[in-house]
Scaffold this motif. Structure first.
Motif, PDB file in Angstrom:
ATOM      1  N   LEU A  31       0.830  -1.208   0.000  1.00  0.00           N
ATOM      2  CA  LEU A  31       0.000   0.000   0.000  1.00  0.00           C
ATOM      3  C   LEU A  31       0.867   1.261   0.000  1.00  0.00           C
ATOM      4  CD1 LEU A  31      -2.827  -1.049   2.481  1.00  0.00           C
ATOM      5  CD2 LEU A  31      -2.935  -0.954  -0.017  1.00  0.00           C
ATOM      6  N   MET A  32       2.000   1.213   0.703  1.00  0.00           N
ATOM      7  CA  MET A  32       2.900   2.368   0.697  1.00  0.00           C
ATOM      8  C   MET A  32       3.543   2.573  -0.666  1.00  0.00           C
ATOM      9  SD  MET A  32       4.834   2.611   4.337  1.00  0.00           S
ATOM     10  CE  MET A  32       4.687   0.996   5.054  1.00  0.00           C
ATOM     11  N   ALA A  33       3.658   1.505  -1.429  1.00  0.00           N
ATOM     12  CA  ALA A  33       4.238   1.617  -2.769  1.00  0.00           C
ATOM     13  C   ALA A  33       3.221   2.156  -3.776  1.00  0.00           C
ATOM     14  CB  ALA A  33       4.763   0.254  -3.223  1.00  0.00           C
ATOM     15  N   MET A  34       1.948   2.269  -3.356  1.00  0.00           N
ATOM     16  CA  MET A  34       0.892   2.763  -4.242  1.00  0.00           C
ATOM     17  C   MET A  34       0.154   3.940  -3.597  1.00  0.00           C
ATOM     18  SD  MET A  34      -0.783  -0.841  -5.568  1.00  0.00           S
ATOM     19  CE  MET A  34      -1.335  -1.353  -3.951  1.00  0.00           C
ATOM     20  N   PRO A  35       0.874   5.007  -3.256  1.00  0.00           N
ATOM     21  CA  PRO A  35       0.196   6.117  -2.582  1.00  0.00           C
ATOM     22  C   PRO A  35      -0.732   6.878  -3.533  1.00  0.00           C
ATOM     23  CG  PRO A  35       2.412   6.771  -3.135  1.00  0.00           C
ATOM     24  CD  PRO A  35       2.279   5.301  -3.502  1.00  0.00           C
ATOM     25  N   VAL A  36      -1.665   7.585  -2.933  1.00  0.00           N
ATOM     26  CA  VAL A  36      -2.573   8.438  -3.683  1.00  0.00           C
ATOM     27  C   VAL A  36      -2.163   9.884  -3.412  1.00  0.00           C
ATOM     28  CG1 VAL A  36      -4.971   9.153  -3.945  1.00  0.00           C
ATOM     29  CG2 VAL A  36      -4.431   6.753  -3.529  1.00  0.00           C
ATOM     30  N   ARG A  37      -1.981  10.652  -4.447  1.00  0.00           N
ATOM     31  CA  ARG A  37      -1.536  12.041  -4.311  1.00  0.00           C
ATOM     32  C   ARG A  37      -2.728  12.917  -3.913  1.00  0.00           C
ATOM     33  NH1 ARG A  37       0.914  15.781  -9.038  1.00  0.00           N
ATOM     34  NH2 ARG A  37       1.860  17.331  -7.688  1.00  0.00           N
ATOM     35  N   VAL A  38      -2.589  13.651  -2.811  1.00  0.00           N
ATOM     36  CA  VAL A  38      -3.660  14.543  -2.359  1.00  0.00           C
ATOM     37  C   VAL A  38      -3.336  16.007  -2.619  1.00  0.00           C
ATOM     38  CG1 VAL A  38      -4.578  12.959  -0.645  1.00  0.00           C
ATOM     39  CG2 VAL A  38      -2.821  14.585   0.019  1.00  0.00           C
ATOM     40  N   ALA A  39      -2.081  16.323  -2.789  1.00  0.00           N
ATOM     41  CA  ALA A  39      -1.650  17.695  -3.098  1.00  0.00           C
ATOM     42  C   ALA A  39      -0.199  17.616  -3.553  1.00  0.00           C
ATOM     43  CB  ALA A  39      -1.773  18.593  -1.876  1.00  0.00           C
ATOM     44  N   GLU A  40       0.318  18.724  -4.030  1.00  0.00           N
ATOM     45  CA  GLU A  40       1.705  18.781  -4.480  1.00  0.00           C
ATOM     46  C   GLU A  40       2.633  18.354  -3.343  1.00  0.00           C
ATOM     47  OE1 GLU A  40       4.701  18.968  -6.999  1.00  0.00           O
ATOM     48  OE2 GLU A  40       2.657  19.479  -7.600  1.00  0.00           O
ATOM     49  N   GLY A  41       3.348  17.252  -3.540  1.00  0.00           N
ATOM     50  CA  GLY A  41       4.293  16.760  -2.543  1.00  0.00           C
ATOM     51  C   GLY A  41       3.655  16.039  -1.375  1.00  0.00           C
ATOM     52  N   VAL A  42       2.350  15.800  -1.414  1.00  0.00           N
ATOM     53  CA  VAL A  42       1.661  15.127  -0.313  1.00  0.00           C
ATOM     54  C   VAL A  42       0.964  13.880  -0.847  1.00  0.00           C
ATOM     55  CG1 VAL A  42      -0.063  15.326   1.512  1.00  0.00           C
ATOM     56  CG2 VAL A  42       1.278  17.329   0.844  1.00  0.00           C
ATOM     57  N   ASN A  43       1.428  12.736  -0.394  1.00  0.00           N
ATOM     58  CA  ASN A  43       0.842  11.457  -0.778  1.00  0.00           C
ATOM     59  C   ASN A  43       0.299  10.769   0.470  1.00  0.00           C
ATOM     60  OD1 ASN A  43       1.634  11.674  -3.516  1.00  0.00           O
ATOM     61  ND2 ASN A  43       3.685  10.982  -2.976  1.00  0.00           N
ATOM     62  N   GLY A  65      11.575  11.695   4.096  1.00  0.00           N
ATOM     63  CA  GLY A  65      10.808  12.893   3.788  1.00  0.00           C
ATOM     64  C   GLY A  65      10.241  13.572   5.025  1.00  0.00           C
ATOM     65  N   ALA A  66       9.599  14.703   4.783  1.00  0.00           N
ATOM     66  CA  ALA A  66       9.068  15.527   5.867  1.00  0.00           C
ATOM     67  C   ALA A  66       7.942  14.839   6.645  1.00  0.00           C
ATOM     68  CB  ALA A  66       8.552  16.855   5.309  1.00  0.00           C
ATOM     69  N   GLY A  67       7.281  13.884   6.016  1.00  0.00           N
ATOM     70  CA  GLY A  67       6.161  13.215   6.674  1.00  0.00           C
ATOM     71  C   GLY A  67       6.534  11.954   7.441  1.00  0.00           C
ATOM     72  N   THR A  68       7.820  11.671   7.582  1.00  0.00           N
ATOM     73  CA  THR A  68       8.237  10.434   8.246  1.00  0.00           C
ATOM     74  C   THR A  68       7.720  10.346   9.673  1.00  0.00           C
ATOM     75  OG1 THR A  68      10.197  10.292   6.860  1.00  0.00           O
ATOM     76  CG2 THR A  68      10.221   9.000   8.884  1.00  0.00           C
ATOM     77  N   GLY A  69       7.918  11.391  10.449  1.00  0.00           N
ATOM     78  CA  GLY A  69       7.458  11.373  11.844  1.00  0.00           C
ATOM     79  C   GLY A  69       5.962  11.193  11.952  1.00  0.00           C
ATOM     80  N   ILE A 117       5.008   7.565  10.983  1.00  0.00           N
ATOM     81  CA  ILE A 117       5.297   6.587  12.038  1.00  0.00           C
ATOM     82  C   ILE A 117       4.328   6.762  13.204  1.00  0.00           C
ATOM     83  CG2 ILE A 117       7.032   5.888  13.747  1.00  0.00           C
ATOM     84  CD1 ILE A 117       9.139   6.381  11.536  1.00  0.00           C
ATOM     85  N   ALA A 118       4.009   8.005  13.540  1.00  0.00           N
ATOM     86  CA  ALA A 118       3.025   8.247  14.607  1.00  0.00           C
ATOM     87  C   ALA A 118       1.676   7.631  14.252  1.00  0.00           C
ATOM     88  CB  ALA A 118       2.882   9.746  14.865  1.00  0.00           C
ATOM     89  N   ALA A 119       1.272   7.752  12.995  1.00  0.00           N
ATOM     90  CA  ALA A 119       0.001   7.169  12.556  1.00  0.00           C
ATOM     91  C   ALA A 119       0.040   5.642  12.654  1.00  0.00           C
ATOM     92  CB  ALA A 119      -0.311   7.609  11.131  1.00  0.00           C
ATOM     93  N   LEU A 120       1.168   5.047  12.292  1.00  0.00           N
ATOM     94  CA  LEU A 120       1.302   3.592  12.391  1.00  0.00           C
ATOM     95  C   LEU A 120       1.224   3.127  13.843  1.00  0.00           C
ATOM     96  CD1 LEU A 120       4.097   3.059   9.730  1.00  0.00           C
ATOM     97  CD2 LEU A 120       1.780   2.103   9.629  1.00  0.00           C
ATOM     98  N   LEU A 121       1.932   3.823  14.721  1.00  0.00           N
ATOM     99  CA  LEU A 121       1.891   3.462  16.148  1.00  0.00           C
ATOM    100  C   LEU A 121       0.483   3.614  16.706  1.00  0.00           C
ATOM    101  CD1 LEU A 121       5.220   5.121  17.311  1.00  0.00           C
ATOM    102  CD2 LEU A 121       4.727   2.664  17.224  1.00  0.00           C
ATOM    103  N   PHE A 122      -0.185   4.723  16.364  1.00  0.00           N
ATOM    104  CA  PHE A 122      -1.562   4.940  16.815  1.00  0.00           C
ATOM    105  C   PHE A 122      -2.460   3.798  16.344  1.00  0.00           C
ATOM    106  CE2 PHE A 122      -5.870   6.386  16.156  1.00  0.00           C
ATOM    107  CZ  PHE A 122      -6.184   6.936  17.394  1.00  0.00           C
ATOM    108  N   SER A 123      -2.323   3.407  15.086  1.00  0.00           N
ATOM    109  CA  SER A 123      -3.159   2.345  14.520  1.00  0.00           C
ATOM    110  C   SER A 123      -2.948   1.015  15.230  1.00  0.00           C
ATOM    111  CB  SER A 123      -2.867   2.184  13.028  1.00  0.00           C
ATOM    112  OG  SER A 123      -3.201   3.354  12.346  1.00  0.00           O
ATOM    113  N   GLY A 127       9.701   0.223   9.083  1.00  0.00           N
ATOM    114  CA  GLY A 127      10.929   0.117   8.301  1.00  0.00           C
ATOM    115  C   GLY A 127      10.761   0.698   6.903  1.00  0.00           C
ATOM    116  N   MET A 128       9.647   0.400   6.273  1.00  0.00           N
ATOM    117  CA  MET A 128       9.391   0.942   4.937  1.00  0.00           C
ATOM    118  C   MET A 128       9.213   2.455   4.994  1.00  0.00           C
ATOM    119  SD  MET A 128       8.861   0.332   1.697  1.00  0.00           S
ATOM    120  CE  MET A 128       7.818   0.533   0.277  1.00  0.00           C
ATOM    121  N   ARG A 129       8.501   2.937   6.012  1.00  0.00           N
ATOM    122  CA  ARG A 129       8.280   4.388   6.113  1.00  0.00           C
ATOM    123  C   ARG A 129       9.606   5.112   6.332  1.00  0.00           C
ATOM    124  NH1 ARG A 129       7.992   8.333   4.620  1.00  0.00           N
ATOM    125  NH2 ARG A 129       6.674  10.098   5.115  1.00  0.00           N
ATOM    126  N   LEU A 130      10.476   4.536   7.128  1.00  0.00           N
ATOM    127  CA  LEU A 130      11.798   5.132   7.333  1.00  0.00           C
ATOM    128  C   LEU A 130      12.603   5.147   6.036  1.00  0.00           C
ATOM    129  CD1 LEU A 130      12.775   3.642  10.807  1.00  0.00           C
ATOM    130  CD2 LEU A 130      12.381   6.059  10.273  1.00  0.00           C
TER     131      LEU A 130
END
Length: 196
Positions: free
Chosen positions: A52-64, A100-104, A107-113, A93-96
């Motif tokens: 799923l991370m390899a198939m992101p959906v673009r929501v805005a310029e530079g934001v997937n 990019g700017a959204g790494t933190g 990872i926070a979203a993954l931990l929350f989930s 591991g894949m997110r790391l």
């Protein structure tokens, strides 16, 4: 306003969860060692999060965005700590590696989930789960978008502007797959499932 392509993109990628639920059902019928089942199924859910991370959906310029949180939460909810940890660590591991700017925030979203899925399963009994229970799990998974506030302001605004429809897509798919996973586990061995 959210584009139809964004919603259909997420719905399409989340439909892969049906294959994972089927794979889990096959594993549950053939692997009788609970620890081994948790590890193998956790790797299966983790592999889906990677896909799923390899198939992101673009929501805005530079934001997937991608719905990687759904298989991680379901792994934590249905596979226990061991299986949930395997899926979570694979996804982190894949997110790391993406960086990019959204790494933190990612990872926070993954931990929350993962925490949400585990807490949900502790508060419900498999044989007694209702549509309301599955809906709560879907809401919890959808709430994993909250770390978007950790993104730079323009990126956070892009995510939050599209949050409600994305949460609804997550809710629907999480509910459906959670029901399938419960049925698969119960069909494989009603006694083993009732004890979890």
């Amino acid at each position: 306003m959210i584009e139809l392509t964004l919603l259909t993109g997420w719905a399409g990628t989340l439909s892969l969860l049906g294959l994972v639920a089927t794979g889990y059902g096959m594993l549950a019928r053939t692997v009788w060692d609970p620890a081994q089942l948790q590890l193998l199924a956790g790797a299966l859910f983790g592999a889906l999060a990677l896909a799923l991370m390899a198939m992101p959906v673009r929501v805005a310029e530079g934001v997937n965005l991608d719905p990687r949180n759904v298989p991680v939460a379901l792994a934590a909810a249905f596979l226990g700590l061991r299986g949930g940890a395997v899926a979570l660590l694979m996804a982190i591991g894949m997110r790391l590696s993406i960086g990019g700017a959204g790494t933190g925030a990612g990872i926070a979203a993954l931990l929350f989930s993962a925490i949400a899925g585990f807490c949900w399963t502790q508060g419900t009994r498999p044989a007694e789960r209702t549509a309301r229970d599955y809906a709560w799990l879907g809401v919890l998974v959808g709430m994993a978008l909250w770390p978007a506030v950790l993104l730079p302001v323009p990126a956070a605004a892009a995510v939050l502007a599209r949050a409600v429809p994305l949460v609804l897509v997550c809710l629907i798919f999480t509910m459906a797959i959670a029901m399938l996973l419960d049925r698969a586990a119960l069909a494989s061995d009603p006694r083993r499932h009732a004890e979890s």
